[in-house]
Scaffold this motif. Structure first.
Motif, mmCIF file in Angstrom:
data_model
loop_
_atom_site.group_PDB
_atom_site.id
_atom_site.type_symbol
_atom_site.label_atom_id
_atom_site.label_comp_id
_atom_site.label_asym_id
_atom_site.label_seq_id
_atom_site.Cartn_x
_atom_site.Cartn_y
_atom_site.Cartn_z
ATOM 1 N N LEU A 1 43.326 35.318 25.088
ATOM 2 C CA LEU A 1 43.596 36.759 24.815
ATOM 3 C C LEU A 1 44.839 35.539 23.246
ATOM 4 C CD1 LEU A 1 45.287 39.508 26.285
ATOM 5 C CD2 LEU A 1 43.304 39.204 25.038
ATOM 6 N N ALA A 2 45.244 34.503 23.644
ATOM 7 C CA ALA A 2 46.067 33.471 23.554
ATOM 8 C C ALA A 2 45.118 32.678 22.408
ATOM 9 C CB ALA A 2 47.133 32.060 24.096
ATOM 10 N N LEU B 1 49.934 37.080 41.984
ATOM 11 C CA LEU B 1 48.119 38.009 42.757
ATOM 12 C C LEU B 1 48.544 37.567 40.841
ATOM 13 C CD1 LEU B 1 46.358 38.790 44.480
ATOM 14 C CD2 LEU B 1 47.335 41.482 44.301
ATOM 15 N N PRO B 2 48.671 38.123 40.000
ATOM 16 C CA PRO B 2 48.235 38.871 37.997
ATOM 17 C C PRO B 2 48.039 37.057 38.262
ATOM 18 C CG PRO B 2 50.566 40.058 38.320
ATOM 19 C CD PRO B 2 49.749 39.488 39.604
ATOM 20 N N PHE B 3 48.629 35.830 38.393
ATOM 21 C CA PHE B 3 48.503 34.477 37.613
ATOM 22 C C PHE B 3 46.852 34.687 38.605
ATOM 23 C CE2 PHE B 3 52.722 35.168 37.289
ATOM 24 C CZ PHE B 3 52.597 34.097 36.649
ATOM 25 N N PHE B 4 46.027 34.316 39.370
ATOM 26 C CA PHE B 4 44.816 34.306 39.917
ATOM 27 C C PHE B 4 43.902 35.048 38.948
ATOM 28 C CE2 PHE B 4 41.532 35.108 42.520
ATOM 29 C CZ PHE B 4 41.192 33.917 42.835
ATOM 30 N N PHE B 5 44.015 36.511 39.133
ATOM 31 C CA PHE B 5 43.015 36.921 38.273
ATOM 32 C C PHE B 5 43.333 37.413 36.929
ATOM 33 C CE2 PHE B 5 43.438 38.701 42.773
ATOM 34 C CZ PHE B 5 41.819 39.386 43.404
ATOM 35 N N PHE B 6 44.412 36.962 35.896
ATOM 36 C CA PHE B 6 44.333 37.786 35.144
ATOM 37 C C PHE B 6 44.967 35.998 34.101
ATOM 38 C CE2 PHE B 6 45.094 41.260 36.852
ATOM 39 C CZ PHE B 6 44.357 41.928 37.149
ATOM 40 N N SER B 7 44.664 35.193 34.713
ATOM 41 C CA SER B 7 44.961 33.757 33.882
ATOM 42 C C SER B 7 43.450 33.677 32.610
ATOM 43 C CB SER B 7 45.345 32.616 34.837
ATOM 44 O OG SER B 7 46.595 32.802 35.524
ATOM 45 N N ALA B 8 42.562 33.455 32.788
ATOM 46 C CA ALA B 8 41.321 33.276 32.447
ATOM 47 C C ALA B 8 41.568 34.129 31.123
ATOM 48 C CB ALA B 8 40.110 33.128 32.878
ATOM 49 N N ASN C 1 35.791 40.509 32.412
ATOM 50 C CA ASN C 1 35.999 41.013 33.612
ATOM 51 C C ASN C 1 36.455 39.115 33.653
ATOM 52 O OD1 ASN C 1 34.779 40.128 36.697
ATOM 53 N ND2 ASN C 1 33.073 40.689 35.897
ATOM 54 N N PRO C 2 37.719 39.300 33.952
ATOM 55 C CA PRO C 2 38.429 38.432 34.594
ATOM 56 C C PRO C 2 38.360 37.055 35.886
ATOM 57 C CG PRO C 2 39.786 40.718 36.091
ATOM 58 C CD PRO C 2 38.337 40.902 34.921
ATOM 59 N N LEU C 3 37.164 37.437 36.903
ATOM 60 C CA LEU C 3 36.572 37.282 37.820
ATOM 61 C C LEU C 3 35.095 35.854 37.246
ATOM 62 C CD1 LEU C 3 36.532 39.651 40.598
ATOM 63 C CD2 LEU C 3 37.996 37.912 40.313
ATOM 64 N N SER C 4 34.708 36.405 35.976
ATOM 65 C CA SER C 4 33.766 36.215 35.982
ATOM 66 C C SER C 4 34.247 34.930 34.953
ATOM 67 C CB SER C 4 32.298 36.655 35.237
ATOM 68 O OG SER C 4 33.051 37.527 33.983
ATOM 69 N N GLU C 5 35.576 35.299 34.457
ATOM 70 C CA GLU C 5 35.647 34.533 33.238
ATOM 71 C C GLU C 5 36.463 32.871 33.712
ATOM 72 O OE1 GLU C 5 37.019 32.765 29.504
ATOM 73 O OE2 GLU C 5 35.242 34.363 30.120
ATOM 74 N N THR C 6 36.865 34.033 34.861
ATOM 75 C CA THR C 6 37.875 31.962 35.970
ATOM 76 C C THR C 6 36.161 31.795 36.206
ATOM 77 O OG1 THR C 6 39.674 33.944 36.341
ATOM 78 C CG2 THR C 6 39.132 32.299 37.591
ATOM 79 N N TRP C 7 35.769 32.314 36.720
ATOM 80 C CA TRP C 7 34.250 31.310 37.283
ATOM 81 C C TRP C 7 34.657 30.413 36.445
ATOM 82 C CZ3 TRP C 7 33.984 29.196 41.902
ATOM 83 C CH2 TRP C 7 32.581 28.535 42.377
ATOM 84 N N ARG C 8 33.942 30.698 34.760
ATOM 85 C CA ARG C 8 33.221 30.469 33.783
ATOM 86 C C ARG C 8 34.525 29.292 33.524
ATOM 87 N NH1 ARG C 8 33.486 29.611 28.546
ATOM 88 N NH2 ARG C 8 35.299 31.397 28.253
ATOM 89 N N ASN C 9 36.060 29.832 33.289
ATOM 90 C CA ASN C 9 36.610 28.468 33.059
ATOM 91 C C ASN C 9 36.816 27.208 33.152
ATOM 92 O OD1 ASN C 9 37.566 30.164 30.634
ATOM 93 N ND2 ASN C 9 38.936 30.260 31.454
#
Length: 331
Positions: free
Chosen positions: A83-84, A71-78, A218-226
């Motif tokens: 951070l990297a 689950l964290p891979f889905f929400f926090f990868s972006a 916001n991890p969700l908006s960042e994921t969508w942006r990526n």
């Protein structure tokens, strides 16, 4: 002559002896080993001692544990990718390994107070720690390896990861079935986490490519942006889809293999161990063959061939399993 400029002996395994790759490989190997040691030990423990921990069916618990870890891979990868980009990757590697040490202390507490909720929370946090480390282990390679070493370096990281998954899975099952106090499982994990931190201290500095980047909280908006950004480059977007599908495919197979070996094949723990070994060794060998077939350069043409092969062999396994006679003996 420095590690970065010398040209050591030929062979894709030569990188393991270099400081610019060896400590990173060992750090990743120990992390993957620890994740699966803890996850599989926890599942085996509550499977054979379910009355002491939960009323949940073992096969449901196995899928729940796999889901909590992924689950964290889905929400926090972006967010982890940001951070990297913003911070030195060697520093991030060391911080994530310190986080792993703290998580294993939480797991020790979970065993001491006999709390399944606390143990599953530690598993989720291990998934979060792996999510944070994921972009580091791949993004750091182009900073430390030459172009003609990238495919080999990626192949060794991939192969080492799945070998670590296999060994960790087997070690977790052995620990859970050894009859020792359950807290020793987390103690073993703590020792591995400390070893991983010590290995991470040898990773050379990898300066941040975008130190002025403002991290989107916001991890969700960042994921969508990526995702939108990746779609602007067809090659990158297809690569992301391919990698995501591959890991989904592998995670599903690994989660279902114990139940498949017992219910469909009618085997015992030895049969499940053999299935895990064959599956994981196959991935490791395939990763190393990729370096040979790519002739030391990234060859995207191999990706659709691999995807088609996985699909065909998965369908063949399903059809062959349906043709097997039902298992009637007691397991």
């Amino acid at each position: 002559m420095s590690d970065a400029t010398e040209r050591p002996a030929s062979g894709q395994f030569r990188l393991l002896s270099t400081r610019r790759f060896g400590p990173l490989f060992l750090t990743q190997f120990l992390g993957a080993f620890n994740d699966n040691l803890y996850k599989n030990a926890l599942v085996v423990l509550v499977t054979f001692q379910s009355a002491q921990w939960t009323a949940m069916r073992p096969e449901i618990l196995a899928n729940l544990a796999a889901g909590l870890f992924i689950l964290p891979f889905f929400f926090f990868s972006a967010t982890a990718g940001q951070l990297a980009d913003k911070y030195d990757k060697a520093m991030l590697a060391r911080l994530t390994k310190l986080l792993e040490v703290g998580i294993m202390i939480v797991a020790i507490a979970g065993f001491l107070v006999h709390s399944l909720a606390l143990l599953l929370s530690a598993l989720f946090l291990l998934g979060l720690q792996s999510t944070l480390f994921g972009p580091v282990k791949y993004a750091i390679l182009p900073q430390h390896l030459r172009e003609d070493e990238l495919v080999g370096g990626n192949a060794q990281v991939e192969a080492g990861t799945f070998v670590a998954i296999l060994i960790g899975t087997l070690a977790g099952g052995l620990l859970a079935g050894a009859g020792v106090a359950a807290v020793w499982i987390a103690m073993a994990g703590l020792a591995v986490a400390v070893a991983g931190y010590l290995a991470s201290r040898g990773i050379p500095e990898a300066p941040a490519p975008a130190p002025d980047l403002v991290v989107n909280v916001n991890p969700l908006s960042e994921t969508w942006r990526n995702i939108g950004f990746a779609r602007e480059n067809r090659t990158v977007f297809l690569s992301i889809l391919g990698i995501s599908w591959f890991w989904l495919y592998g995670a599903l197979f690994l989660a279902q293999l114990p139940a498949y070996g017992k219910i469909v094949l009618g085997g015992g723990e030895g049969a499940v161990t053999l299935l895990l070994a064959v599956f994981t060794v196959g991935i490791g060998v395939g990763s190393l063959l990729c370096e040979r077939l790519s002739a030391r350069h990234v060859e995207l043409g191999l990706v659709p061939l691999g995807s088609i092969g996985l699909t065909i062999f998965g369908l063949d396994l399903a059809l062959a399993s349906m043709a097997l006679p039902p298992v009637t003996r007691e397991l």
